[in-house]
Design a protein around this motif. Structure first.
Motif, PDB file in Angstrom:
ATOM      1  N   ALA A  37      22.475 -43.252  21.334  1.00 30.26           N
ATOM      2  CA  ALA A  37      22.221 -44.309  22.314  1.00 30.26           C
ATOM      3  C   ALA A  37      21.264 -45.365  21.776  1.00 30.26           C
ATOM      4  O   ALA A  37      21.315 -46.524  22.185  1.00 30.26           O
ATOM      5  CB  ALA A  37      21.646 -43.699  23.596  1.00 30.26           C
ATOM      6  N   ARG A  38      20.422 -44.975  20.854  1.00 30.93           N
ATOM      7  CA  ARG A  38      19.353 -45.859  20.353  1.00 30.93           C
ATOM      8  C   ARG A  38      19.799 -46.718  19.174  1.00 30.93           C
ATOM      9  O   ARG A  38      19.350 -47.852  19.022  1.00 30.93           O
ATOM     10  CB  ARG A  38      18.153 -44.986  19.971  1.00 30.93           C
ATOM     11  N   PHE A  39      20.710 -46.182  18.315  1.00 32.10           N
ATOM     12  CA  PHE A  39      21.078 -46.878  17.085  1.00 32.10           C
ATOM     13  C   PHE A  39      22.576 -47.144  17.027  1.00 32.10           C
ATOM     14  O   PHE A  39      23.360 -46.522  17.740  1.00 32.10           O
ATOM     15  CB  PHE A  39      20.651 -46.057  15.861  1.00 32.10           C
ATOM     16  N   LEU A  44      14.083 -42.435  11.087  1.00 34.20           N
ATOM     17  CA  LEU A  44      13.698 -41.206  10.405  1.00 34.20           C
ATOM     18  C   LEU A  44      13.051 -40.216  11.366  1.00 34.20           C
ATOM     19  O   LEU A  44      13.296 -39.006  11.289  1.00 34.20           O
ATOM     20  CB  LEU A  44      12.726 -41.525   9.263  1.00 34.20           C
ATOM     21  N   CYS A  45      12.225 -40.720  12.272  1.00 41.66           N
ATOM     22  CA  CYS A  45      11.545 -39.830  13.220  1.00 41.66           C
ATOM     23  C   CYS A  45      12.513 -39.264  14.253  1.00 41.66           C
ATOM     24  O   CYS A  45      12.386 -38.108  14.676  1.00 41.66           O
ATOM     25  CB  CYS A  45      10.396 -40.568  13.902  1.00 41.66           C
ATOM     26  N   TYR A  46      13.491 -40.073  14.666  1.00 44.64           N
ATOM     27  CA  TYR A  46      14.533 -39.546  15.550  1.00 44.64           C
ATOM     28  C   TYR A  46      15.316 -38.440  14.848  1.00 44.64           C
ATOM     29  O   TYR A  46      15.630 -37.401  15.438  1.00 44.64           O
ATOM     30  CB  TYR A  46      15.488 -40.661  15.972  1.00 44.64           C
ATOM     31  N   LEU A  47      15.648 -38.659  13.578  1.00 45.31           N
ATOM     32  CA  LEU A  47      16.358 -37.644  12.811  1.00 45.31           C
ATOM     33  C   LEU A  47      15.517 -36.381  12.651  1.00 45.31           C
ATOM     34  O   LEU A  47      16.030 -35.262  12.780  1.00 45.31           O
ATOM     35  CB  LEU A  47      16.722 -38.193  11.429  1.00 45.31           C
ATOM     36  N   PHE A  74      18.042 -43.581  29.458  1.00 47.11           N
ATOM     37  CA  PHE A  74      17.196 -44.136  28.400  1.00 47.11           C
ATOM     38  C   PHE A  74      17.601 -45.570  28.082  1.00 47.11           C
ATOM     39  O   PHE A  74      16.749 -46.461  27.970  1.00 47.11           O
ATOM     40  CB  PHE A  74      17.309 -43.271  27.148  1.00 47.11           C
ATOM     41  N   LEU A  75      18.907 -45.821  27.926  1.00 47.25           N
ATOM     42  CA  LEU A  75      19.380 -47.161  27.623  1.00 47.25           C
ATOM     43  C   LEU A  75      19.049 -48.137  28.740  1.00 47.25           C
ATOM     44  O   LEU A  75      18.639 -49.273  28.505  1.00 47.25           O
ATOM     45  CB  LEU A  75      20.888 -47.136  27.387  1.00 47.25           C
TER      46      LEU A  75
END
Length: 232
Positions: free
Chosen positions: A149-151, A186-189, A40-41
């Protein structure tokens, strides 16, 4: 989409004491060893670089051709493509939630400038809803390593514990309705929580328009007030 600090105003003071501690070090190690997170990264960086190159090329072409000389010129150019223009914009805007090239708020702000208040609102609404739903299912499929990986680790550490709170769905719904909420996070959570997909989709569809309305008409009001020559 606003800053994370602004979101804190909607959260009750007594909640952090109830939340479990998150072993972030162990979670980061798990994310680093995940082939899916690494993939993904890698693709995210590649798409971001390609997106910036394409965007820079379009800006240079727009300046040279005169399309970017005013908002009216830009809208006239896009109108030649008919309904395809806002549809393509919505798809590109939705992909920003997964592979960000520019901040998501920038693409939302651009909608009323590109298409006017009515079409711009619905294009931004479609982009936001599609992107949010895609992020929810992607996060649920890949797991916590995708969030890491995203944040940034500090961001994850601050908010990951909220998944265990019994009122997570309620506070998620309130935050989504606010224009200052970090929607992507928020949507990832939410994808990692116990929230049912149907509940998530209903919240997004019903509550997100209110924040978008503030964005759309706020942008147009500022444009008319501070740089009216651009609209001519």
């Amino acid at each position: 989409m606003g800053s994370l600090k602004e979101l804190e105003v909607v959260l009750p003071d007594d909640v952090p004491a109830e939340l479990p501690e998150v072993d972030l070090v162990e979670a980061e190690q798990e994310a680093a060893s995940s082939p899916r997170a690494r993939a993904f990264l890698t693709w995210s960086k590649r798409i971001a670089i390609a997106g910036w190159v394409v965007l820079a090329g379009l800006v240079i072409w727009g300046i040279q051709s005169g399309v970017l000389s005013s908002v009216s010129q830009l809208r006239a150019f896009l109108s030649d493509f008919g309904p395809a223009a806002p549809v393509i914009y919505s798809l590109i805007g939705a992909s920003e939630a997964i592979f960000p090239v520019v901040p998501g708020s920038a693409s939302i702000i651009a909608a009323p400038i590109l298409f006017g208040p009515v079409v711009g609102f619905f294009a931004a609404y479609a982009a936001t809803c599609l992107g949010s739903i895609a992020v929810f299912f992607l996060s649920r499929d890949v797991g916590q390593e995708l969030l890491l990986a995203r944040f940034k680790p500090a961001t994850v550490e601050r908010y990951l514990g909220w998944l265990e709170h019994r009122h997570f769905t309620r506070w998620f719904a309130i935050a989504i309705a606010l224009p200052v909420a970090p929607d992507d996070l928020l949507c990832y959570l939410a994808g990692l929580s116990k929230m049912r997909p149907r509940t998530f989709i209903i919240i997004i569809l019903l509550l997100k328009p209110w924040a978008l309305l503030l964005y759309v008409f706020g942008v147009l009001a500022l444009l008319e007030r501070w740089i009216p020559w651009l609209a001519g």
